[in-house]
Design an enzyme around this catalytic site. Structure first.
Site, PDB file in Angstrom:
ATOM      1  N   ASN A  10       0.876  -1.182   0.000  1.00 41.32           N
ATOM      2  CA  ASN A  10       0.000   0.000   0.000  1.00 41.32           C
ATOM      3  C   ASN A  10       0.909   1.227   0.000  1.00 41.32           C
ATOM      4  O   ASN A  10       1.498   1.564   1.026  1.00 41.32           O
ATOM      5  CB  ASN A  10      -0.878  -0.054   1.275  1.00 41.32           C
ATOM      6  CG  ASN A  10      -1.718   1.194   1.457  1.00 41.32           C
ATOM      7  OD1 ASN A  10      -1.812   2.036   0.561  1.00 41.32           O
ATOM      8  ND2 ASN A  10      -2.335   1.315   2.630  1.00 41.32           N
ATOM      9  N   TRP A  11       1.023   1.862  -1.151  1.00 40.57           N
ATOM     10  CA  TRP A  11       1.964   2.985  -1.280  1.00 40.57           C
ATOM     11  C   TRP A  11       1.411   4.271  -0.653  1.00 40.57           C
ATOM     12  O   TRP A  11       2.128   5.267  -0.565  1.00 40.57           O
ATOM     13  CB  TRP A  11       2.329   3.211  -2.757  1.00 40.57           C
ATOM     14  CG  TRP A  11       3.094   2.072  -3.376  1.00 40.57           C
ATOM     15  CD1 TRP A  11       3.491   0.914  -2.748  1.00 40.57           C
ATOM     16  CD2 TRP A  11       3.573   1.966  -4.726  1.00 40.57           C
ATOM     17  NE1 TRP A  11       4.181   0.110  -3.631  1.00 40.57           N
ATOM     18  CE2 TRP A  11       4.243   0.733  -4.856  1.00 40.57           C
ATOM     19  CE3 TRP A  11       3.493   2.806  -5.858  1.00 40.57           C
ATOM     20  CZ2 TRP A  11       4.828   0.307  -6.057  1.00 40.57           C
ATOM     21  CZ3 TRP A  11       4.068   2.380  -7.048  1.00 40.57           C
ATOM     22  CH2 TRP A  11       4.734   1.142  -7.148  1.00 40.57           C
ATOM     23  N   LYS A  12       0.157   4.244  -0.254  1.00 39.47           N
ATOM     24  CA  LYS A  12      -0.503   5.420   0.364  1.00 39.47           C
ATOM     25  C   LYS A  12      -0.268   6.663  -0.498  1.00 39.47           C
ATOM     26  O   LYS A  12      -0.140   6.539  -1.720  1.00 39.47           O
ATOM     27  CB  LYS A  12      -0.013   5.607   1.809  1.00 39.47           C
ATOM     28  CG  LYS A  12      -0.168   4.323   2.631  1.00 39.47           C
ATOM     29  CD  LYS A  12      -0.053   4.539   4.106  1.00 39.47           C
ATOM     30  CE  LYS A  12      -0.199   3.209   4.828  1.00 39.47           C
ATOM     31  NZ  LYS A  12      -0.191   3.332   6.276  1.00 39.47           N
ATOM     32  N   HIS A 104      -9.622   1.349   4.778  1.00 36.70           N
ATOM     33  CA  HIS A 104      -8.365   1.493   5.533  1.00 36.70           C
ATOM     34  C   HIS A 104      -8.619   2.421   6.725  1.00 36.70           C
ATOM     35  O   HIS A 104      -9.397   3.378   6.627  1.00 36.70           O
ATOM     36  CB  HIS A 104      -7.267   2.062   4.620  1.00 36.70           C
ATOM     37  CG  HIS A 104      -5.907   1.987   5.249  1.00 36.70           C
ATOM     38  ND1 HIS A 104      -5.495   2.906   6.186  1.00 36.70           N
ATOM     39  CD2 HIS A 104      -4.899   1.093   5.113  1.00 36.70           C
ATOM     40  CE1 HIS A 104      -4.278   2.571   6.594  1.00 36.70           C
ATOM     41  NE2 HIS A 104      -3.891   1.480   5.959  1.00 36.70           N
ATOM     42  N   GLU A 106      -7.012   4.789   7.860  1.00 39.98           N
ATOM     43  CA  GLU A 106      -6.765   6.210   7.571  1.00 39.98           C
ATOM     44  C   GLU A 106      -7.974   6.834   6.863  1.00 39.98           C
ATOM     45  O   GLU A 106      -8.282   8.007   7.056  1.00 39.98           O
ATOM     46  CB  GLU A 106      -5.480   6.355   6.727  1.00 39.98           C
ATOM     47  CG  GLU A 106      -4.242   6.075   7.588  1.00 39.98           C
ATOM     48  CD  GLU A 106      -3.068   5.465   6.854  1.00 39.98           C
ATOM     49  OE1 GLU A 106      -3.035   5.499   5.604  1.00 39.98           O
ATOM     50  OE2 GLU A 106      -2.161   4.940   7.536  1.00 39.98           O
ATOM     51  N   GLU A 176      -5.566  -4.877  10.542  1.00 39.16           N
ATOM     52  CA  GLU A 176      -4.505  -3.901  10.777  1.00 39.16           C
ATOM     53  C   GLU A 176      -4.781  -3.128  12.068  1.00 39.16           C
ATOM     54  O   GLU A 176      -5.531  -2.138  12.065  1.00 39.16           O
ATOM     55  CB  GLU A 176      -4.455  -2.894   9.614  1.00 39.16           C
ATOM     56  CG  GLU A 176      -4.141  -3.513   8.276  1.00 39.16           C
ATOM     57  CD  GLU A 176      -3.536  -2.476   7.326  1.00 39.16           C
ATOM     58  OE1 GLU A 176      -2.424  -2.706   6.849  1.00 39.16           O
ATOM     59  OE2 GLU A 176      -4.167  -1.440   7.091  1.00 39.16           O
ATOM     60  N   GLY A 182       2.484   2.084  10.873  1.00 37.86           N
ATOM     61  CA  GLY A 182       3.476   3.156  10.751  1.00 37.86           C
ATOM     62  C   GLY A 182       4.222   3.470  12.036  1.00 37.86           C
ATOM     63  O   GLY A 182       4.887   4.506  12.125  1.00 37.86           O
ATOM     64  N   SER A 222       3.284  -2.286  10.350  1.00 36.64           N
ATOM     65  CA  SER A 222       4.736  -2.359  10.564  1.00 36.64           C
ATOM     66  C   SER A 222       5.341  -3.707  10.170  1.00 36.64           C
ATOM     67  O   SER A 222       6.267  -4.188  10.833  1.00 36.64           O
ATOM     68  CB  SER A 222       5.087  -1.991  12.014  1.00 36.64           C
ATOM     69  OG  SER A 222       4.729  -0.640  12.254  1.00 36.64           O
ATOM     70  N   GLY A 243       2.781  -1.101   4.305  1.00 38.40           N
ATOM     71  CA  GLY A 243       2.900   0.314   3.965  1.00 38.40           C
ATOM     72  C   GLY A 243       4.357   0.684   3.758  1.00 38.40           C
ATOM     73  O   GLY A 243       4.931   0.487   2.691  1.00 38.40           O
ATOM     74  N   GLY A 244       4.993   1.213   4.812  1.00 38.40           N
ATOM     75  CA  GLY A 244       6.366   1.728   4.740  1.00 38.40           C
ATOM     76  C   GLY A 244       7.353   0.823   4.012  1.00 38.40           C
ATOM     77  O   GLY A 244       8.086   1.268   3.126  1.00 38.40           O
TER      78      GLY A 244
HETATM   79  P1  PGA Z   1       2.796   0.176   7.673  1.00 40.35           P
HETATM   80  O1  PGA Z   1       1.329   0.433   7.021  1.00 40.35           O
HETATM   81  O2  PGA Z   1       3.312  -1.106   7.067  1.00 40.35           O
HETATM   82  O3  PGA Z   1       3.603   1.365   7.274  1.00 40.35           O
HETATM   83  O4  PGA Z   1       2.585   0.053   9.137  1.00 40.35           O
HETATM   84  C1  PGA Z   1       0.434  -0.614   6.810  1.00 40.35           C
HETATM   85  C2  PGA Z   1      -0.870  -0.085   6.259  1.00 40.35           C
HETATM   86  O5  PGA Z   1      -1.337   0.969   6.705  1.00 40.35           O
HETATM   87  O6  PGA Z   1      -1.476  -0.709   5.355  1.00 40.35           O
END
Ligand code: PGA
Length: 267
Positions: A10-12, A104, A106, A176, A182, A222, A243-244
């Site tokens: 997930n490149w956000k 998600h 967010e 999640e 993050g 994470s 994500g990251g």
């Molecule tokens: P993260 O994000 O790996 O940076 O914790 C995961 C996500 O929000 O899908």
């Protein structure tokens, strides 16, 4: 029951077109060393403006599988119309997507997405042939006050409401925990597996055992090359939403490689 694992990046809201292109190329050059049957389902979710810089990569061995698939990060439930700033499932398909992340945390937190909206998005994805990756997860406050299971089961029941068992089996769920996203602080693999097993039980109650056996449940929060092996060794974790660590080809490819070592992708 063997379920083909999914490793989804997930490149956000990151990476402009040239950066997206070079990350895509870095992942392509890694997956090109393997057949689709050897790889997990590798999925990338760039920003909408970079969808034109990536594309699904089909396998060249005649197996009709994909080495890499593309996902949206969000969608609207209507197919077109006066919804400024939104994108439909048909448009995502048109741009090469076969998956879409929905709900998600967010989006729930910053864009006030409700369970009802997420249910409409899941139905819209399924009716146009996109696989929804439905996200759920508890906040730190909810975990500390002991309502994690209750909260997540209500998110799952609402998201899957009115969806046929056959369609539920095509869905993907991503557990999640919000406090792990993050933060660098991944959920303990044993506990993540317990929650994923609880989600599978909820799916069996609302959609039957066969849907529960088929649905893939990912862990996200994470995930790193150093955590993936333990996570993938757990019985109810069928992959990861990352994500990251998906923003660098080296770390994302290492996660794919370690997934191939820890489980049988050839299904
Ligand atoms: P993260 O994000 O790996 O940076 O914790 C995961 C996500 O929000 O899908």
């Amino acid at each position: 029951m063997s379920r083909k694992p999914i490793i989804a990046g997930n490149w956000k809201m990151n990476l402009c077109q040239s950066e997206a292109k070079s990350l895509f190329e870095g992942i392509c050059s890694f997956v090109s060393n393997y057949k689709a049957t050897e790889l997990p389902c590798v999925v990338i979710a760039p920003v909408f403006t970079s969808l034109c810089c990536v594309h699904p990569v089909s396998c060249d061995c005649g197996c009709e599988g994909y080495k890499l698939s593309v996902s949206g990060q969000n969608c609207h439930w209507e197919s077109s119309g006066a919804y400024t700033g939104e994108i439909s499932c048909e448009m995502l398909k048109d741009a090469g997507c076969s998956y879409c992340i929905i709900g998600h945390s967010e989006r729930r937190q910053y864009f006030s997405e409700t369970d009802e909206m997420i249910n409409k998005k899941a139905k819209a994805c399924l009716s146009c042939g996109l696989t929804p990756i439905i996200c759920c997860g508890e906040s730190l406050e909810q975990r500390e006050s002991g309502v994690t299971d209750e909260w997540i089961s209500s998110q799952i029941r609402a998201a899957l409401s009115g969806i046929s068992s056959e369609d539920v089996s095509r869905c993907v769920i991503a557990y999640e925990p919000i406090w792990a996203i993050g933060t660098g602080k991944s959920c303990d693999a044993e506990e993540a597996n317990r929650v994923c097993a609880m989600i599978r039980k909820v799916v069996s109650e609302c959609s039957g055992q066969s849907a529960a056996d088929s649905i893939r449940i990912l862990y996200g929060g994470s995930v790193k090359p150093s955590t993936i092996e333990e996570q993938m060794s757990k019985s109810d974790i069928d992959g990861a939403l990352i994500g990251g660590a998906s923003l660098k080809a080296d770390s994302f490819n290492e996660i794919i490689e370690k997934t191939m070592k820890t489980c049988s992708c050839c299904v």
